[in-house]
Design an enzyme around this catalytic site. Structure first.
Site, PDB file in Angstrom:
ATOM      1  N   ARG A   1       0.811  -1.232   0.000  1.00 11.96           N
ATOM      2  CA  ARG A   1       0.000   0.000   0.000  1.00 11.96           C
ATOM      3  C   ARG A   1       0.845   1.283   0.000  1.00 11.96           C
ATOM      4  O   ARG A   1       0.506   2.277   0.644  1.00 11.96           O
ATOM      5  CB  ARG A   1      -0.964   0.034   1.195  1.00 11.96           C
ATOM      6  CG  ARG A   1      -1.939  -1.096   1.243  1.00 11.96           C
ATOM      7  CD  ARG A   1      -2.910  -1.140   0.070  1.00 11.96           C
ATOM      8  NE  ARG A   1      -3.577  -2.432   0.073  1.00 11.96           N
ATOM      9  CZ  ARG A   1      -3.169  -3.494  -0.643  1.00 11.96           C
ATOM     10  NH1 ARG A   1      -2.127  -3.389  -1.470  1.00 11.96           N
ATOM     11  NH2 ARG A   1      -3.789  -4.638  -0.570  1.00 11.96           N
TER      12      ARG A   1
ATOM     13  N   SER B   1     -10.375  -0.392   3.819  1.00 13.49           N
ATOM     14  CA  SER B   1      -9.754  -0.781   5.088  1.00 13.49           C
ATOM     15  C   SER B   1      -9.247   0.478   5.784  1.00 13.49           C
ATOM     16  O   SER B   1      -8.505   1.261   5.182  1.00 13.49           O
ATOM     17  CB  SER B   1      -8.556  -1.689   4.855  1.00 13.49           C
ATOM     18  OG  SER B   1      -8.983  -2.861   4.223  1.00 13.49           O
TER      19      SER B   1
ATOM     20  N   GLU C   1      -4.584   3.378   7.289  1.00 12.22           N
ATOM     21  CA  GLU C   1      -4.252   3.296   5.858  1.00 12.22           C
ATOM     22  C   GLU C   1      -4.869   4.516   5.161  1.00 12.22           C
ATOM     23  O   GLU C   1      -4.354   5.039   4.189  1.00 12.22           O
ATOM     24  CB  GLU C   1      -4.844   2.007   5.277  1.00 12.22           C
ATOM     25  CG  GLU C   1      -4.569   1.837   3.799  1.00 12.22           C
ATOM     26  CD  GLU C   1      -4.956   0.460   3.284  1.00 12.22           C
ATOM     27  OE1 GLU C   1      -4.561  -0.549   3.915  1.00 12.22           O
ATOM     28  OE2 GLU C   1      -5.668   0.404   2.270  1.00 12.22           O
TER      29      GLU C   1
HETATM   30  C1  LIG Z   1     -15.569   0.565  -0.737  1.00 14.09           C
HETATM   31  C2  LIG Z   1     -14.074   0.690  -0.838  1.00 14.09           C
HETATM   32  C3  LIG Z   1     -13.307  -0.442  -1.066  1.00 14.09           C
HETATM   33  C4  LIG Z   1     -11.927  -0.349  -1.141  1.00 14.09           C
HETATM   34  N1  LIG Z   1     -11.193  -1.472  -1.358  1.00 14.09           N
HETATM   35  C5  LIG Z   1      -9.868  -1.392  -1.478  1.00 14.09           C
HETATM   36  C6  LIG Z   1      -9.085  -2.569  -1.729  1.00 14.09           C
HETATM   37  O1  LIG Z   1      -9.597  -3.673  -1.842  1.00 14.09           O
HETATM   38  N2  LIG Z   1      -7.746  -2.423  -1.834  1.00 14.09           N
HETATM   39  C7  LIG Z   1      -7.129  -1.208  -1.717  1.00 14.09           C
HETATM   40  O2  LIG Z   1      -5.910  -1.136  -1.831  1.00 14.09           O
HETATM   41  N3  LIG Z   1      -7.847  -0.080  -1.469  1.00 14.09           N
HETATM   42  C8  LIG Z   1      -9.182  -0.144  -1.357  1.00 14.09           C
HETATM   43  N4  LIG Z   1      -9.903   0.993  -1.106  1.00 14.09           N
HETATM   44  C9  LIG Z   1      -9.218   2.280  -0.891  1.00 14.09           C
HETATM   45  C10 LIG Z   1      -9.039   3.157  -2.153  1.00 14.09           C
HETATM   46  O3  LIG Z   1     -10.030   2.880  -3.112  1.00 14.09           O
HETATM   47  C11 LIG Z   1      -7.646   2.980  -2.760  1.00 14.09           C
HETATM   48  O4  LIG Z   1      -6.637   3.343  -1.857  1.00 14.09           O
HETATM   49  C12 LIG Z   1      -7.485   3.812  -4.049  1.00 14.09           C
HETATM   50  O5  LIG Z   1      -6.293   3.452  -4.673  1.00 14.09           O
HETATM   51  C13 LIG Z   1      -7.462   5.332  -3.786  1.00 14.09           C
HETATM   52  O6  LIG Z   1      -7.572   5.999  -5.030  1.00 14.09           O
HETATM   53  P1  LIG Z   1      -8.218   7.457  -5.137  1.00 14.09           P
HETATM   54  O7  LIG Z   1      -8.133   7.886  -6.545  1.00 14.09           O
HETATM   55  O8  LIG Z   1      -9.563   7.471  -4.529  1.00 14.09           O
HETATM   56  O9  LIG Z   1      -7.196   8.284  -4.262  1.00 14.09           O
HETATM   57  P2  LIG Z   1      -7.516   9.366  -3.138  1.00 14.09           P
HETATM   58  O10 LIG Z   1      -8.241   8.706  -2.021  1.00 14.09           O
HETATM   59  O11 LIG Z   1      -8.125  10.567  -3.737  1.00 14.09           O
HETATM   60  O12 LIG Z   1      -6.034   9.708  -2.652  1.00 14.09           O
HETATM   61  C14 LIG Z   1      -5.256   8.732  -1.987  1.00 14.09           C
HETATM   62  C15 LIG Z   1      -3.799   9.218  -1.950  1.00 14.09           C
HETATM   63  O13 LIG Z   1      -3.288   9.205  -3.276  1.00 14.09           O
HETATM   64  C16 LIG Z   1      -2.826  10.508  -3.643  1.00 14.09           C
HETATM   65  N5  LIG Z   1      -3.160  10.682  -5.066  1.00 14.09           N
HETATM   66  C17 LIG Z   1      -4.352  10.427  -5.654  1.00 14.09           C
HETATM   67  N6  LIG Z   1      -4.265  10.666  -6.978  1.00 14.09           N
HETATM   68  C18 LIG Z   1      -2.996  11.097  -7.222  1.00 14.09           C
HETATM   69  C19 LIG Z   1      -2.288  11.509  -8.384  1.00 14.09           C
HETATM   70  N7  LIG Z   1      -2.840  11.513  -9.611  1.00 14.09           N
HETATM   71  N8  LIG Z   1      -0.988  11.895  -8.240  1.00 14.09           N
HETATM   72  C20 LIG Z   1      -0.382  11.883  -7.026  1.00 14.09           C
HETATM   73  N9  LIG Z   1      -1.005  11.509  -5.892  1.00 14.09           N
HETATM   74  C21 LIG Z   1      -2.291  11.111  -5.993  1.00 14.09           C
HETATM   75  C22 LIG Z   1      -3.546  11.482  -2.734  1.00 14.09           C
HETATM   76  O14 LIG Z   1      -2.791  12.661  -2.538  1.00 14.09           O
HETATM   77  C23 LIG Z   1      -3.675  10.663  -1.445  1.00 14.09           C
HETATM   78  O15 LIG Z   1      -2.501  10.751  -0.673  1.00 14.09           O
HETATM   79  C24 LIG Z   1     -11.298   0.924  -1.009  1.00 14.09           C
HETATM   80  C25 LIG Z   1     -12.082   2.054  -0.779  1.00 14.09           C
HETATM   81  C26 LIG Z   1     -13.453   1.955  -0.702  1.00 14.09           C
HETATM   82  C27 LIG Z   1     -14.272   3.187  -0.477  1.00 14.09           C
END
Ligand SMILES: Cc1cc2nc3c(=O)[nH]c(=O)nc-3n(C[C@H](O)[C@H](O)[C@H](O)COP(=O)(O)OP(=O)(O)OC[C@H]3O[C@@H](n4cnc5c(N)ncnc54)[C@H](O)[C@@H]3O)c2cc1C
Length: 313
Positions: free
Chosen positions: A179, A229, A306
């Site tokens: 992660r 998580s 996380e």
């Molecule tokens: C229902 C649900 C289920 C989930 N299941 C999982 C799972 O099974 N496995 C898992 O790993 N995660 C899971 N997640 C968590 C989440 O979806 C992941 O961590 C996902 O990768 C986050 O992506 P995001 O675009 O929403 O990032 P954000 O939440 O918007 O940002 C997360 C981090 O990434 C950075 N970031 C985002 N985009 C960029 C970019 N383009 N450039 C630089 N930095 C950036 C942000 O600054 C922040 O620090 C889940 C979440 C939910 C709500």
């Protein structure tokens, strides 16, 4: 702020792409978070000018994707939020012999990329069909589940640094680990990724994705507002599966049914804090803090969120 706003409006052609006092509850899967002073829905060709302007003006900014791993304070975010989303979401499939590359802009949603892979008979993203992040957020976090993660398929990533200079990383330079990736240390904006996927029978790919979806629906609070998580797994296992899941410690500490206001530990999975109604960000934050405190007290272990916590609490 007025000067920055005026200059941003000149860079970003579309009116709706710049918003003032934008509630972050609209941009987080927890559904909480106060206003961002300036919210920018960025496009690739605007990023360099946006970054140059913000750095010249010493105007602070935060980068987000789909907000699916974020807890944003009720007080909101001071400065600008650069959202990498819909306006940077192109996906291209490039065929090869027995393999294919998917080139995705960083705002493309992971489930959509996974579906395109499946439609094209490409295996390797079945784990991702229900992870509601963007490609950028998924690379940043090395998102993964059920034995797969982004590091399995990402072969290169493009980014821009704070001066808007374009960078390219090969897989071995991305520092993928549980992660996390190099982007948690480098303050850079991921603009796209190339994923290398193998050909397989589309029916088998669909069946594997469906089996993962079923497992998730049985064990996780699908449909509830969460950020996935809440806590990181613990230990030095070679794979996430070999690490200690946080939910066990939450239960051991007697926090499996803990609640603060509208935030509670999911009755379905103790590793998830959910917004069960009208939770505020403070409810969620206070519940997370209480869990960490009780787990430390009862088991001696320090849980780490996380979820990325943004703003002041
Ligand atoms: C229902 C649900 C289920 C989930 N299941 C999982 C799972 O099974 N496995 C898992 O790993 N995660 C899971 N997640 C968590 C989440 O979806 C992941 O961590 C996902 O990768 C986050 O992506 P995001 O675009 O929403 O990032 P954000 O939440 O918007 O940002 C997360 C981090 O990434 C950075 N970031 C985002 N985009 C960029 C970019 N383009 N450039 C630089 N930095 C950036 C942000 O600054 C922040 O620090 C889940 C979440 C939910 C709500």
């Amino acid at each position: 702020m007025e000067r920055v706003l005026k200059a941003l409006r000149q860079i970003v052609g579309t009116d709706q792409a710049i918003r003032v006092d934008e509630p972050m509850s609209r941009h987080t899967t927890f559904g909480v978070g106060g206003p961002a002073d300036i919210f920018i829905d960025a496009a690739a060709d605007e990023l360099k000018d946006i970054l140059n302007l913000l750095s010249e003006e010493k105007f602070p900014f935060t980068v987000i994707g789909n907000g699916s791993n974020l807890l944003v304070s009720d007080k909101g975010i001071r400065g600008a939020v650069i959202c990498i989303g819909k306006r940077m979401s192109g996906i291209e499939v490039r065929d090869g012999d027995g393999v294919a590359d998917i080139s995705a802009a960083s705002g493309a949603l992971l489930p959509i990329v996974a579906r395109r892979a499946c439609e094209n008979g490409l295996t390797g993203l079945e784990f991702a069909t229900q992870i509601p992040g963007t490609i950028g957020g998924a690379v940043y976090m090395n998102a993964g589940a059920f034995g797969g993660d982004m590091s399995d398929s990402v072969v290169s990533v493009t980014a821009v640094d704070m001066n808007g200079t374009e960078k390219k990383y090969t897989a071995d330079q991305i520092g993928f680990d549980y992660r996390t990736s190099i982007f948690s240390k480098n303050k850079e904006i991921i603009t796209g990724a190339v994923l290398h996927l193998r050909r397989d029978d589309p029916e088998q790919i669909k069946a594997r994705a469906a089996a993962i979806r079923e497992k998730r629906e049985k064990s996780q609070p699908v449909g509830k507002r969460s950020a996935g998580s809440t806590f990181r797994k613990l230990g030095d296992g070679d794979t996430p599966e070999a690490m200690t899941p946080a939910w066990k410690l939450v239960q051991e500490a007697g926090m499996g049914d803990a609640r603060v206001g509208g935030a509670c530990v999911s009755p379905k999975h103790s590793g998830f804090v959910i917004n069960d109604g009208e939770a505020t960000a403070s409810d969620i934050y206070n519940l997370i803090s209480q869990i960490i405190e009780q787990v430390k007290l009862k088991t001696g272990v320090t849980l780490e969120p996380e979820v990325k916590i943004i703003g002041t609490f």
